[in-house]
Design a protein around this motif. Structure first.
Motif, mmCIF file in Angstrom:
data_model
loop_
_atom_site.group_PDB
_atom_site.id
_atom_site.type_symbol
_atom_site.label_atom_id
_atom_site.label_comp_id
_atom_site.label_asym_id
_atom_site.label_seq_id
_atom_site.Cartn_x
_atom_site.Cartn_y
_atom_site.Cartn_z
ATOM 1 N N SER A 134 42.288 46.013 -23.389
ATOM 2 C CA SER A 134 43.493 45.406 -23.952
ATOM 3 C C SER A 134 43.139 44.506 -25.127
ATOM 4 O O SER A 134 43.910 44.412 -26.078
ATOM 5 C CB SER A 134 44.308 44.666 -22.892
ATOM 6 O OG SER A 134 43.466 44.117 -21.930
ATOM 7 N N GLY A 135 41.958 43.883 -25.069
ATOM 8 C CA GLY A 135 41.499 43.130 -26.238
ATOM 9 C C GLY A 135 41.315 44.045 -27.432
ATOM 10 O O GLY A 135 41.698 43.717 -28.559
ATOM 11 N N GLN A 136 40.754 45.221 -27.165
ATOM 12 C CA GLN A 136 40.526 46.197 -28.231
ATOM 13 C C GLN A 136 41.850 46.646 -28.846
ATOM 14 O O GLN A 136 41.965 46.778 -30.061
ATOM 15 C CB GLN A 136 39.761 47.397 -27.650
ATOM 16 C CG GLN A 136 39.476 48.509 -28.624
ATOM 17 C CD GLN A 136 38.410 48.144 -29.629
ATOM 18 O OE1 GLN A 136 37.625 47.242 -29.394
ATOM 19 N NE2 GLN A 136 38.391 48.836 -30.736
ATOM 20 N N VAL A 137 42.851 46.845 -27.986
ATOM 21 C CA VAL A 137 44.149 47.262 -28.499
ATOM 22 C C VAL A 137 44.721 46.181 -29.421
ATOM 23 O O VAL A 137 45.273 46.471 -30.474
ATOM 24 C CB VAL A 137 45.121 47.539 -27.326
ATOM 25 C CG1 VAL A 137 46.551 47.688 -27.827
ATOM 26 C CG2 VAL A 137 44.682 48.791 -26.587
ATOM 27 N N GLN A 138 44.523 44.916 -29.014
ATOM 28 C CA GLN A 138 45.102 43.837 -29.810
ATOM 29 C C GLN A 138 44.289 43.548 -31.077
ATOM 30 O O GLN A 138 44.854 43.307 -32.142
ATOM 31 C CB GLN A 138 45.198 42.570 -28.960
ATOM 32 C CG GLN A 138 45.924 41.448 -29.675
ATOM 33 C CD GLN A 138 46.120 40.242 -28.780
ATOM 34 O OE1 GLN A 138 45.842 40.288 -27.592
ATOM 35 N NE2 GLN A 138 46.594 39.160 -29.369
ATOM 36 N N LEU A 139 42.967 43.566 -30.968
ATOM 37 C CA LEU A 139 42.142 43.107 -32.087
ATOM 38 C C LEU A 139 41.474 44.245 -32.864
ATOM 39 O O LEU A 139 41.005 44.031 -33.973
ATOM 40 C CB LEU A 139 41.044 42.167 -31.577
ATOM 41 C CG LEU A 139 41.504 40.868 -30.939
ATOM 42 C CD1 LEU A 139 40.304 40.089 -30.436
ATOM 43 C CD2 LEU A 139 42.267 40.028 -31.939
ATOM 44 N N GLY A 140 41.423 45.436 -32.252
ATOM 45 C CA GLY A 140 40.646 46.510 -32.859
ATOM 46 C C GLY A 140 41.166 46.985 -34.194
ATOM 47 O O GLY A 140 40.437 47.604 -34.959
ATOM 48 N N GLN A 141 42.457 46.719 -34.477
ATOM 49 C CA GLN A 141 43.063 47.236 -35.708
ATOM 50 C C GLN A 141 43.142 46.190 -36.798
ATOM 51 O O GLN A 141 43.737 46.426 -37.844
ATOM 52 C CB GLN A 141 44.504 47.719 -35.420
ATOM 53 C CG GLN A 141 44.582 48.756 -34.353
ATOM 54 C CD GLN A 141 44.309 50.128 -34.896
ATOM 55 O OE1 GLN A 141 43.974 50.282 -36.069
ATOM 56 N NE2 GLN A 141 44.424 51.133 -34.068
ATOM 57 N N LEU A 160 35.069 45.497 -33.335
ATOM 58 C CA LEU A 160 35.347 44.712 -34.525
ATOM 59 C C LEU A 160 35.364 43.216 -34.195
ATOM 60 O O LEU A 160 35.945 42.807 -33.204
ATOM 61 C CB LEU A 160 36.714 45.152 -35.050
ATOM 62 C CG LEU A 160 37.068 44.802 -36.482
ATOM 63 C CD1 LEU A 160 36.206 45.596 -37.420
ATOM 64 C CD2 LEU A 160 38.531 45.122 -36.711
ATOM 65 N N MET A 208 35.896 40.658 -30.875
ATOM 66 C CA MET A 208 35.824 41.502 -29.677
ATOM 67 C C MET A 208 34.386 41.535 -29.158
ATOM 68 O O MET A 208 34.143 41.633 -27.952
ATOM 69 C CB MET A 208 36.288 42.925 -30.010
ATOM 70 C CG MET A 208 37.736 43.217 -29.719
ATOM 71 S SD MET A 208 38.191 42.819 -28.050
ATOM 72 C CE MET A 208 37.315 44.091 -27.151
ATOM 73 N N LEU A 223 33.794 38.781 -26.841
ATOM 74 C CA LEU A 223 34.469 39.028 -25.562
ATOM 75 C C LEU A 223 33.648 40.007 -24.714
ATOM 76 O O LEU A 223 33.418 39.777 -23.523
ATOM 77 C CB LEU A 223 35.875 39.574 -25.838
ATOM 78 C CG LEU A 223 36.778 39.759 -24.643
ATOM 79 C CD1 LEU A 223 36.941 38.457 -23.892
ATOM 80 C CD2 LEU A 223 38.134 40.283 -25.077
ATOM 81 N N TRP A 276 45.780 34.484 -24.420
ATOM 82 C CA TRP A 276 46.081 35.046 -23.088
ATOM 83 C C TRP A 276 44.800 35.522 -22.421
ATOM 84 O O TRP A 276 44.652 35.417 -21.201
ATOM 85 C CB TRP A 276 47.117 36.167 -23.180
ATOM 86 C CG TRP A 276 46.644 37.446 -23.817
ATOM 87 C CD1 TRP A 276 46.798 37.803 -25.116
ATOM 88 C CD2 TRP A 276 45.958 38.525 -23.176
ATOM 89 N NE1 TRP A 276 46.227 39.041 -25.336
ATOM 90 C CE2 TRP A 276 45.722 39.506 -24.162
ATOM 91 C CE3 TRP A 276 45.514 38.774 -21.881
ATOM 92 C CZ2 TRP A 276 45.053 40.703 -23.893
ATOM 93 C CZ3 TRP A 276 44.855 39.960 -21.607
ATOM 94 C CH2 TRP A 276 44.631 40.923 -22.607
ATOM 95 N N VAL A 277 43.854 36.035 -23.204
ATOM 96 C CA VAL A 277 42.586 36.485 -22.613
ATOM 97 C C VAL A 277 41.846 35.295 -22.014
ATOM 98 O O VAL A 277 41.310 35.358 -20.899
ATOM 99 C CB VAL A 277 41.719 37.196 -23.671
ATOM 100 C CG1 VAL A 277 40.387 37.591 -23.077
ATOM 101 C CG2 VAL A 277 42.431 38.405 -24.231
#
Lengths: 183, 121, 456
Positions: free
Chosen positions: A25-32, C196, C199, C202, C269-270
């Motif tokens: 979910s982190g990737q979904v939020q930050l990956g783009q 990227l 991340m 994390l 939130w994380v």
């Protein structure tokens, strides 16, 4: 639960849950995340890293600077990072998207460096700091980054030049949509 | 415990169990790794731009190479010939060089000059 | 401490079957322990005298500290846990290993790879992620070596003759499963196909917490359960809770990564999820505490354990685990975390987990396992005594000074640390480890014949 495969499956589930919940979910939020202008039509931030700075990051990594220096400034409510004058604003996710290895760090035996490039005035100042030990500092002199010529003056090696270029490229003196929100 | 047991399987029971555990771990890794790679979109704007720049550079380079190695007509109506051919021509007939110089100093060559000086003023 | 020497003279068939790999693991772990202890003294000395060994890029603080951390975690703790997990599981599951050359091969590859990786670090090839600093070709080799060396406990469990299960076995299986998975995934997401920006931080926190809490912590918890039950001769109190403890521990610990990144530029939130997971860790902490101290506390059990070498170390480890875990819960509250993050406070917390808990449990286990494995006695009781007090004092000193200095640092703007206590602690640990290694090497090299056994 007495069967090996059931236990393994259960442990796999616990790992997969945290992997999915945190990392995917982190990737979904930050990956783009892409570079963005501070205001409509302005230049894109974070700025491109100069080639010498990219080489300098390797020197920074190789000397293990990340052991003692962080590269993150926390928001005003959490810790006194901004009050210490390390940066005008907290660091945000977008600041790091161009870096090949993100070196947030988790220990401060010395100051934070995320905005170091904006704090120092000249290359010479950085060179002086690397070549000699500052009084009261636990940071030793990195004399091996310099060669002394016959007239007694010091010449920086290629590594030192690249490292200084990298350190001077560390800046979050621009604004960004998130940074405004976070402040 | 006799060593002459002919019906002994190739893989002993322990090793078979071991391979089973390895298979389990490998599947677990594969599932998580696949999930990551599926979610990881490599085509960010920045990556796209880099790929496009690379393609453009390669294109320009091949065009520039073409100018040196092929003969053809330039955009301004003059002709270009491969460098090797030109060198061979000059070597065979040195007076061609003087002709070329003359034609360069003719009206055709002076035409762009005013534009250029205007631009720098 | 005389009960440490109540060893049976003969070596059981089970112990004989795993003797070669376990000896290899223990021997390697001893070598790495000494290497890490010497490096630890150098690291502490460099904080006291920054210019010490400063003439050469090989010995920057960053590189030596990295070497020390990796030698300690992958060299000492992991090798020792290979031995511990295999021994405990074999003994619980009545397992006689047939192809002992496979774990031996794994151990050899593990140690050679680690040596290669650490030499590369010394030469300046290092990444910026703690415990993943070694060049990117090292981790795959370590995982392959791990598969050869450390999956045998799971085989033992699968092939056990009876259906009995003891909670130690779960912890071993869980810990064994976690290591290869998190290592490959973290390598993939950090070095091979990097994600990227932040991340990466994390992903690294996820890897790091899982490595420390589940691989090291899970294995050590298994040993705590085993030796408390075995050496005290009591049944684990409130044993029915142990299942819940195991599952909640594995479930919540792997979510606690972001709680180590509070205030970082990762989504809020994380961070909150990490804080909640840290709070939920109270469930397994309370359950393990009830299991451990509920078993030992009644009928003068603590005093009895204090007189038993193995239980004395294990008890210190169990107390440290509970303290460290509680400290992690407390320091993951945002307001406190903001004060102590990045300071020596966090270092002390980690030391409490990795050293006072995991390493002390390993020491205690070694005092139980080695006599049974070699059929020899511990050569010197004085060295055992020296080992315990030197390590206990050094470790206590490190934790207390770290916590107080870290706490005192909040609100200040300088970076003054008083390095002398740390240096003293590092020297104490080195002395203790030498005492331990001398004793253990004496046993590993002892002839397994009754005539050569020295009488006590």
């Amino acid at each position: 639960m007495k069967n090996l495969n059931l236990i393994l499956a259960g442990v796999f589930f616990t790992l997969a849950a945290s992997f999915g919940g945190l990392l995917l979910s982190g990737q979904v939020q930050l990956g783009q995340l892409n570079r963005a202008p501070a205001e409509e039509g302005g230049p894109l931030f974070p700025p491109k890293e100069p080639g010498l700075a990219i080489q300098g990051r390797q020197v920074y990594l190789s000397l293990g600077c990340v052991t003692c220096h962080t590269q993150q400034v926390r928001p005003a409510g959490q810790g006194n990072d901004i009050a210490r004058g390390w940066a005008q604003r907290p660091s945000v996710a977008r600041d790091y998207i161009l870096q090949s290895q993100v070196l947030l760090g988790n220990r401060r035996l010395g100051p934070d460096l995320v905005n170091y490039g904006a704090r120092v005035k000249s290359d010479d100042e950085v060179h002086a700091h690397l070549r000699t030990s500052m009084p009261g500092s636990v940071m030793p002199a990195y004399g091996f980054l310099y060669t002394q010529s016959k007239d007694g003056s010091f010449r920086p090696t290629e590594d030192a030049v690249a490292l200084v270029a990298y350190l001077k490229s560390l800046k979050i003196d621009y604004s960004s949509p998130e940074a405004k929100q976070k402040q | 415990m006799s060593d002459s047991n002919n019906s002994r399987p190739v893989v002993s029971g322990q090793v078979a169990s071991w391979l089973g555990v390895i298979a389990f771990v490998a599947v677990a890794i594969a599932v998580i790794a696949y999930a990551y790679l599926a979610f990881r979109t490599t085509d960010g704007v920045d990556a796209n731009r880099r790929i496009a720049e690379k393609a453009l550079r390669a294109d320009l380079e091949s065009k520039a190479k073409g100018k040196l190695t092929d003969s053809g007509r330039n955009a301004d109506g003059t002709y270009h010939i491969p460098l090797d051919t030109a060198v061979a021509l000059i070597a065979a007939k040195p007076e061609i060089l003087a002709q070329l110089r003359q034609s360069n100093e003719g009206p055709g060559a002076t035409a762009p000059a005013p534009v250029f000086t205007n631009g720098t003023k | 401490m005389s009960q440490a020497y109540s060893s049976r003279g003969s070596v059981s068939r089970i112990d004989a079957s795993i003797s070669v790999p376990v000896r290899l693991f223990i021997f390697s772990s001893l070598v790495w322990l000494l290497v890490a202890s010497v490096l630890g003294v150098i690291v502490a000395l460099k904080l006291q005298v920054p210019s010490f060994m400063g003439e050469c890029p090989w010995f920057t603080y960053g590189r030596i500290e990295t070497l020390q951390r990796n030698a300690f975690i992958y060299g000492w703790a992991s090798n020792a846990l290979f031995a511990l997990n295999l021994w405990i599981m074999s003994s619980l599951a009545r397992f006689e290993l047939k192809s002992s050359w496979l774990p031996v091969l794994g151990g050899a590859v593990w140690n050679l790879t680690l040596t290669y990786g650490l030499v590369q670090v010394l030469l300046g090839q290092l990444n910026g992620f703690a415990l993943l600093e070694m060049p990117k070709e090292v981790a795959p080799a370590l995982v392959v070596a791990f598969v050869f060396a450390a999956l045998w406990p799971a085989v033992a469990f699968a092939r056990r003759p009876t259906g009995n299960v003891f909670v130690s076995q779960w912890y071993i299986i869980g810990a064994t499963f976690v290591f290869p998975v998190i290592t490959v995934v973290a390598q993939l997401m950090l070095l091979w196909c990097p994600t990227l920006g932040v991340m990466q931080a994390l992903v690294h926190s996820w890897f790091y917490q899982n490595l420390i809490l589940l691989w090291l912590g899970g294995s050590a918890l298994s040993a705590v359960y085993y030796f408390i039950a075995k050496e005290s001769g009591r049944t684990i109190s409130a044993y029915y809770l142990a299942t819940v403890g195991f599952w909640t521990y594995f479930l919540f610990a792997s979510w606690t990564g972001p709680a180590t990144l509070l205030g970082s530029p990762i989504p809020v939130w994380v961070q909150s999820v990490g804080v909640i997971a840290s709070l939920m860790m109270l469930v397994p902490i309370v359950i393990t505490a009830v299991n451990f101290f509920g078993t030992l506390a009644p009928r003068n059990g603590i005093a009895q354990s204090w007189n038993n070498t193995t239980l004395r170390f294990v008890l210190v480890g169990a107390v440290s685990f509970t303290l460290a875990a509680l400290l992690n819960v407390v320091s993951s509250t945002r307001s406190l975390n903001a004060l102590v993050r990045f300071t020596e406070f966090a270092q002390a917390q980690e030391h409490l987990t990795v050293y006072s808990f995991v390493s002390m449990v390993i020491f205690g286990a070694a005092y139980y396992i080695l006599p049974r494995l070699t059929g020899a006695f511990w050569p010197s009781a004085k060295l055992v005594y020296l080992h315990f007090w030197s390590c206990a004092a050094g470790s206590l000193l490190l934790v207390v000074t770290g916590l107080t200095q870290g706490w005192a640092a909040h609100g200040r703007t300088d970076f003054a640390v008083s390095a002398a206590p740390g240096l003293l602690a590092a020297v104490l640990l080195l002395v203790g480890h030498f005492a331990f290694a001398l004793n253990a090497l004496g046993m590993l090299t002892a002839e397994n014949a009754p005539s050569n056994r020295r009488a006590y």
